[in-house]
Design an enzyme around this catalytic site. Structure first.
Site, mmCIF file in Angstrom:
data_model
loop_
_atom_site.group_PDB
_atom_site.id
_atom_site.type_symbol
_atom_site.label_atom_id
_atom_site.label_comp_id
_atom_site.label_asym_id
_atom_site.label_seq_id
_atom_site.Cartn_x
_atom_site.Cartn_y
_atom_site.Cartn_z
ATOM 1 N N HIS A 10 0.819 -1.230 0.000
ATOM 2 C CA HIS A 10 0.000 0.000 0.000
ATOM 3 C C HIS A 10 0.842 1.266 0.000
ATOM 4 O O HIS A 10 0.309 2.355 -0.213
ATOM 5 C CB HIS A 10 -0.904 0.014 1.239
ATOM 6 C CG HIS A 10 -1.620 -1.268 1.445
ATOM 7 N ND1 HIS A 10 -1.155 -2.258 2.285
ATOM 8 C CD2 HIS A 10 -2.755 -1.743 0.892
ATOM 9 C CE1 HIS A 10 -1.984 -3.291 2.246
ATOM 10 N NE2 HIS A 10 -2.957 -3.014 1.411
ATOM 11 N N CYS B 44 3.396 -1.137 -4.328
ATOM 12 C CA CYS B 44 3.024 -1.395 -5.728
ATOM 13 C C CYS B 44 3.470 -0.212 -6.590
ATOM 14 O O CYS B 44 3.213 0.946 -6.238
ATOM 15 C CB CYS B 44 1.513 -1.569 -5.843
ATOM 16 S SG CYS B 44 1.010 -1.738 -7.557
ATOM 17 N N GLU C 3 -3.185 3.008 2.065
ATOM 18 C CA GLU C 3 -2.727 3.664 0.829
ATOM 19 C C GLU C 3 -3.022 5.165 0.893
ATOM 20 O O GLU C 3 -2.226 5.992 0.451
ATOM 21 C CB GLU C 3 -3.412 3.034 -0.393
ATOM 22 C CG GLU C 3 -2.927 3.665 -1.697
ATOM 23 C CD GLU C 3 -3.756 3.247 -2.899
ATOM 24 O OE1 GLU C 3 -4.226 2.097 -2.941
ATOM 25 O OE2 GLU C 3 -3.925 4.089 -3.808
ATOM 26 N N CYS D 11 -6.414 1.509 -10.592
ATOM 27 C CA CYS D 11 -5.467 0.691 -11.349
ATOM 28 C C CYS D 11 -6.174 -0.285 -12.291
ATOM 29 O O CYS D 11 -7.368 -0.546 -12.148
ATOM 30 C CB CYS D 11 -4.539 -0.038 -10.391
ATOM 31 S SG CYS D 11 -5.309 -1.472 -9.668
ATOM 32 N N ASN E 269 -10.605 -3.225 -2.566
ATOM 33 C CA ASN E 269 -11.027 -3.656 -3.911
ATOM 34 C C ASN E 269 -12.035 -4.799 -3.840
ATOM 35 O O ASN E 269 -12.913 -4.908 -4.690
ATOM 36 C CB ASN E 269 -9.803 -3.962 -4.790
ATOM 37 C CG ASN E 269 -9.213 -5.312 -4.503
ATOM 38 O OD1 ASN E 269 -9.681 -6.309 -5.022
ATOM 39 N ND2 ASN E 269 -8.199 -5.368 -3.631
HETATM 40 FE FE1 SF4 Z 1 -1.201 -2.370 -7.385
HETATM 41 FE FE2 SF4 Z 1 -3.709 -2.239 -8.260
HETATM 42 FE FE3 SF4 Z 1 -2.826 -4.437 -7.143
HETATM 43 FE FE4 SF4 Z 1 -3.214 -2.266 -5.633
HETATM 44 S S1 SF4 Z 1 -4.776 -3.463 -6.715
HETATM 45 S S2 SF4 Z 1 -1.462 -3.655 -5.550
HETATM 46 S S3 SF4 Z 1 -2.604 -0.677 -7.105
HETATM 47 S S4 SF4 Z 1 -2.070 -3.527 -9.089
#
Ligand code: SF4
Length: 312
Positions: A78, A100, A130, A199, A229
């Protein structure tokens, strides 16, 4: 009870390039140096992954004073704020960065826009690591919803400054577009994210889940409650009008949810190992052995990020 059931597996689902990179980094560090090994936060937001790492001797702590000298200290996927990074650099620690690259890209953009004199809005969820990292890069005003935009007044923005907006990487594409539209209406000159900061993995998993939900009556999202997510995938399915459940393990699925379902769509968050999806499939097959398993491929993904240099 609906006896004849079908499982439909969405693709893409599961681990993204950023999570795979973080997992490869920690495996390599464990292989080279063993434990104890410290990480500032859950390496990725998945209960199973973090519990397994804990069992292997990985320790999680943000309290830099509690980390012994010469320890190996990893930053999670993050990302961290520059202030936290500087504090860590002042200590006698061996630092390894598993942030990332797509989060780092947003940090770089925040620094660039601040340098060019922009006032920044940041769309994200307060308290998410994040968001803590990115909002630490520069001064920015956090926006969580369209209502936050409606509550803004002219005094909230310094006069004469250009305005720009950046976003967290794991938001709902739909909600973010609504917030961006509201901001654009209020500040027509606002600089929108050049390439969308949400992303590729988040966007692709939401697209696949939307298609899945159109073809199913029930959706299981494999993912942890604190995974941004994964929660957005559950909402994506619900927005199509089907019931959706976020589950870490088969034990989280109520029996009546399966009994009522006929076409069960399964997807998983970007930090979820495929074994957890397989466990859910096995659980359903055990309860309803005649269940047919199908795949729904919506998009192809082929993203991989290089690993950093490891200390010797
Ligand atoms: Fe990277 Fe997207 Fe995975 Fe988060 S969800 S770690 S921003 S690729």
């Amino acid at each position: 009870m609906k006896e004849k059931k079908t499982i439909v597996l969405a693709s893409p689902r599961g681990p993204c390039a950023g999570v795979n990179r973080a997992l490869e980094i920690i495996e390599e560090v464990l292989r080279r140096f063993g434990t104890p090994l410290y990480v500032n936060h859950d390496l990725v937001h998945n209960q199973h992954v973090v519990n397994t790492l804990r069992e292997r001797g990985v320790l999680f702590s943000k309290d830099l004073d509690a980390i012994p000298n010469r320890s190996i200290y990893l930053f999670s996927a993050h990302g961290v704020s520059p202030k936290f990074r500087q504090e860590a650099e002042k200590r006698n620690l061996i630092l390894i960065d598993a942030t990332c690259p797509l989060v780092t890209k947003v940090h770089i953009e925040a620094a660039r826009l601040t340098k060019t004199g922009h006032f920044l809005f940041f769309i994200g969820h307060r308290g998410h690591p994040e968001v803590e990292g990115t909002t630490g890069v520069a001064e920015m005003r956090l926006i969580e919803s369209v209502s936050d935009v409606k509550a803004l007044s002219a005094q909230d923005v310094p006069e004469g400054k250009p305005i720009a907006v950046l976003t967290q990487t794991t938001l709902s594409v739909r909600e973010t577009e609504e917030i961006l539209t509201a901001l654009k209406r209020l500040f027509p000159e606002i600089v929108l994210p050049s390439k969308k900061d949400i992303c590729y993995a988040t966007t692709n998993r939401q697209k696949a889940t939307e298609e899945l939900a159109k073809q199913c009556d029930s959706i299981l999202v494999v993912g942890s409650k604190h995974s941004s997510n994964s929660n957005r995938l559950r909402e994506t399915a619900e927005n199509v009008g089907v019931r959706a459940l976020l589950v870490d393990f088969p034990k989280d699925i109520p029996d009546d949810f399966l009994q009522e379902a006929q076409r069960i769509g399964i997807t998983s968050g970007a930090s979820v190992p495929e074994i957890l999806v397989q466990n859910v499939i096995d659980h359903i097959l055990q309860k309803f052995p005649k269940t047919e398993v199908q795949n729904l491929s919506v998009l192809e993904e082929n993203v991989r990020f290089p690993l950093p240099k490891f200390p010797t």
